[in-house]
Design an enzyme around this catalytic site. Structure first.
Site, PDB file in Angstrom:
ATOM      1  N   ASP A   1       0.830  -1.209   0.000  1.00 52.35           N
ATOM      2  CA  ASP A   1       0.000   0.000   0.000  1.00 52.35           C
ATOM      3  C   ASP A   1       0.862   1.255   0.000  1.00 52.35           C
ATOM      4  O   ASP A   1       2.067   1.204   0.280  1.00 52.35           O
ATOM      5  CB  ASP A   1      -0.972   0.005   1.195  1.00 52.35           C
ATOM      6  CG  ASP A   1      -0.373  -0.610   2.457  1.00 52.35           C
ATOM      7  OD1 ASP A   1       0.857  -0.569   2.614  1.00 52.35           O
ATOM      8  OD2 ASP A   1      -1.142  -1.120   3.274  1.00 52.35           O
TER       9      ASP A   1
ATOM     10  N   HIS B   1      -7.757  -4.926   9.841  1.00 48.60           N
ATOM     11  CA  HIS B   1      -7.427  -4.697   8.433  1.00 48.60           C
ATOM     12  C   HIS B   1      -6.149  -5.424   8.037  1.00 48.60           C
ATOM     13  O   HIS B   1      -5.272  -5.657   8.875  1.00 48.60           O
ATOM     14  CB  HIS B   1      -7.373  -3.201   8.088  1.00 48.60           C
ATOM     15  CG  HIS B   1      -6.175  -2.440   8.587  1.00 48.60           C
ATOM     16  ND1 HIS B   1      -6.261  -1.121   8.993  1.00 48.60           N
ATOM     17  CD2 HIS B   1      -4.861  -2.771   8.737  1.00 48.60           C
ATOM     18  CE1 HIS B   1      -5.054  -0.703   9.349  1.00 48.60           C
ATOM     19  NE2 HIS B   1      -4.199  -1.669   9.210  1.00 48.60           N
TER      20      HIS B   1
ATOM     21  N   GLU C   1      -9.955  -2.002   4.957  1.00 49.18           N
ATOM     22  CA  GLU C   1     -10.623  -1.681   6.213  1.00 49.18           C
ATOM     23  C   GLU C   1     -11.918  -2.497   6.336  1.00 49.18           C
ATOM     24  O   GLU C   1     -12.431  -3.001   5.329  1.00 49.18           O
ATOM     25  CB  GLU C   1     -10.956  -0.182   6.238  1.00 49.18           C
ATOM     26  CG  GLU C   1      -9.733   0.738   6.113  1.00 49.18           C
ATOM     27  CD  GLU C   1      -8.927   0.867   7.406  1.00 49.18           C
ATOM     28  OE1 GLU C   1      -8.849  -0.105   8.182  1.00 49.18           O
ATOM     29  OE2 GLU C   1      -8.379   1.964   7.640  1.00 49.18           O
TER      30      GLU C   1
ATOM     31  N   ASN D   1      -8.181  -2.966  13.936  1.00 51.07           N
ATOM     32  CA  ASN D   1      -9.559  -3.249  13.505  1.00 51.07           C
ATOM     33  C   ASN D   1      -9.629  -4.459  12.580  1.00 51.07           C
ATOM     34  O   ASN D   1     -10.650  -4.714  11.962  1.00 51.07           O
ATOM     35  CB  ASN D   1     -10.161  -2.016  12.806  1.00 51.07           C
ATOM     36  CG  ASN D   1      -9.370  -1.625  11.560  1.00 51.07           C
ATOM     37  OD1 ASN D   1      -8.431  -2.313  11.167  1.00 51.07           O
ATOM     38  ND2 ASN D   1      -9.760  -0.523  10.935  1.00 51.07           N
TER      39      ASN D   1
HETATM   40  C1  F6R Z   1       1.304  -1.680   6.138  1.00 49.20           C
HETATM   41  C2  F6R Z   1      -0.017  -2.318   6.160  1.00 49.20           C
HETATM   42  C3  F6R Z   1      -0.854  -2.316   7.385  1.00 49.20           C
HETATM   43  C4  F6R Z   1      -0.071  -2.605   8.666  1.00 49.20           C
HETATM   44  C5  F6R Z   1      -0.989  -2.535   9.874  1.00 49.20           C
HETATM   45  C6  F6R Z   1      -0.226  -2.727  11.168  1.00 49.20           C
HETATM   46  O1  F6R Z   1       1.903  -1.775   4.859  1.00 49.20           O
HETATM   47  O2  F6R Z   1      -0.425  -2.806   5.154  1.00 49.20           O
HETATM   48  O3  F6R Z   1      -1.881  -3.260   7.236  1.00 49.20           O
HETATM   49  O4  F6R Z   1       0.510  -3.866   8.569  1.00 49.20           O
HETATM   50  O5  F6R Z   1      -1.646  -1.304   9.902  1.00 49.20           O
HETATM   51  O6  F6R Z   1       0.645  -1.643  11.354  1.00 49.20           O
HETATM   52  P1  F6R Z   1       1.777  -1.709  12.484  1.00 49.20           P
HETATM   53  O7  F6R Z   1       2.724  -2.776  12.058  1.00 49.20           O
HETATM   54  O8  F6R Z   1       2.438  -0.348  12.425  1.00 49.20           O
HETATM   55  O9  F6R Z   1       1.098  -2.020  13.760  1.00 49.20           O
END
Ligand code: F6R
Length: 240
Positions: free
Chosen positions: A67, A138, A143, A136
């Site tokens: 992303d 995701h 989301e 959440n």
């Molecule tokens: C990042 C991504 C997100 C993160 C998720 C957890 O490229 O795709 O899904 O893996 O938001 O973020 P952290 O690791 O910062 O807790």
């Protein structure tokens, strides 16, 4: 789903980093799907150390990141492109032309989605996809919603994600939109590894592993993939 619970994030980084180093040594031209955020950092640190020790080369590896923020210049300090350069790519011998990102500033998001899907297909598909998980539930920036997505798309980030990630935006507001791989693109990966560390992920982890498969908790869809390994620390596993 295979679930591996280790003591802490550092141990996960060592075990999973070792897996990646061995995988790249065995498959030097492999295609890796990569994530940003705090979760993959210990794994990336292990990989960099192994590279610096002369143990492995990334010269023929191709990568696709999950992303990228919209409305943020690619070279901004908070772009996921910059994150990957700083935390992984600049330390390795990976070739710039083998590194792939969604363009969060594309003029036509649907054309950008088609371009990314074609690039993944032309590379032979993703061999191993790294995932973190949002509080959440995701994965990438899929989301909670009413339906599972397929290819990449532009997403409005939820308040939960904005709250979690705005800590990194100390001098400018965090973008509220991102381009993300869709659930279909993730599920087409041959192998998936998901890492969750810390108590803030425990509820989402429980839903992902023990709950119903629902787009309201996007990571639950991983129950339908044949080759998923989940690495948890004790806090993230505490509600299982
Ligand atoms: C990042 C991504 C997100 C993160 C998720 C957890 O490229 O795709 O899904 O893996 O938001 O973020 P952290 O690791 O910062 O807790």
């Amino acid at each position: 789903m295979k679930v591996i619970t280790l003591e802490n994030a550092a141990q996960i980084g060592e075990q999973l980093g070792r897996f990646y180093v061995d995988f790249v040594k065995e498959h030097p031209s492999c295609v890796l799907g990569l994530a940003t955020g705090a979760t993959p950092l210990p794994t990336y640190q292990y990989i960099v150390k192994a590279y610096e020790a002369g143990e492995v080369s990334f010269a023929d590896v191709t990568t696709f990141n999950l992303d990228e923020y919209c409305d943020l210049p690619k070279d901004n300090k908070n772009s996921y492109y910059t994150f990957m350069q700083e935390n992984l790519f600049k330390h390795l011998d990976i070739k710039a032309e083998n590194v792939n990102f969604l363009d969060g500033n594309a003029a036509d998001y649907e054309a950008e989605s088609r371009r990314y899907a074609q690039a993944i297909q032309a590379a032979g598909g993703i061999d191993v996809q790294f995932l973190g998980i949002g509080r959440n539930g995701h994965i990438a920036f899929n989301e909670p919603s009413d339906a599972f997505t397929d290819e990449a798309f532009r997403v409005a980030l939820t308040q939960s994600t904005i709250d979690a990630n705005s800590i990194y935006f100390d001098d400018a507001p965090m973008p509220h939109y991102a381009m993300t791989m869709g659930i279909g693109s993730i599920l087409r990966s041959k192998k998936i590894v998901l890492v969750a560390t810390g108590a803030s992920k425990a509820q989402a982890v429980k839903g992902m592993i023990e709950g119903a498969v629902t787009p309201q908790l996007p990571a639950s869809v991983l129950q339908q993939h044949a080759d998923v390994t989940v690495y948890l620390d004790k806090e993230a596993a505490s509600l299982l």
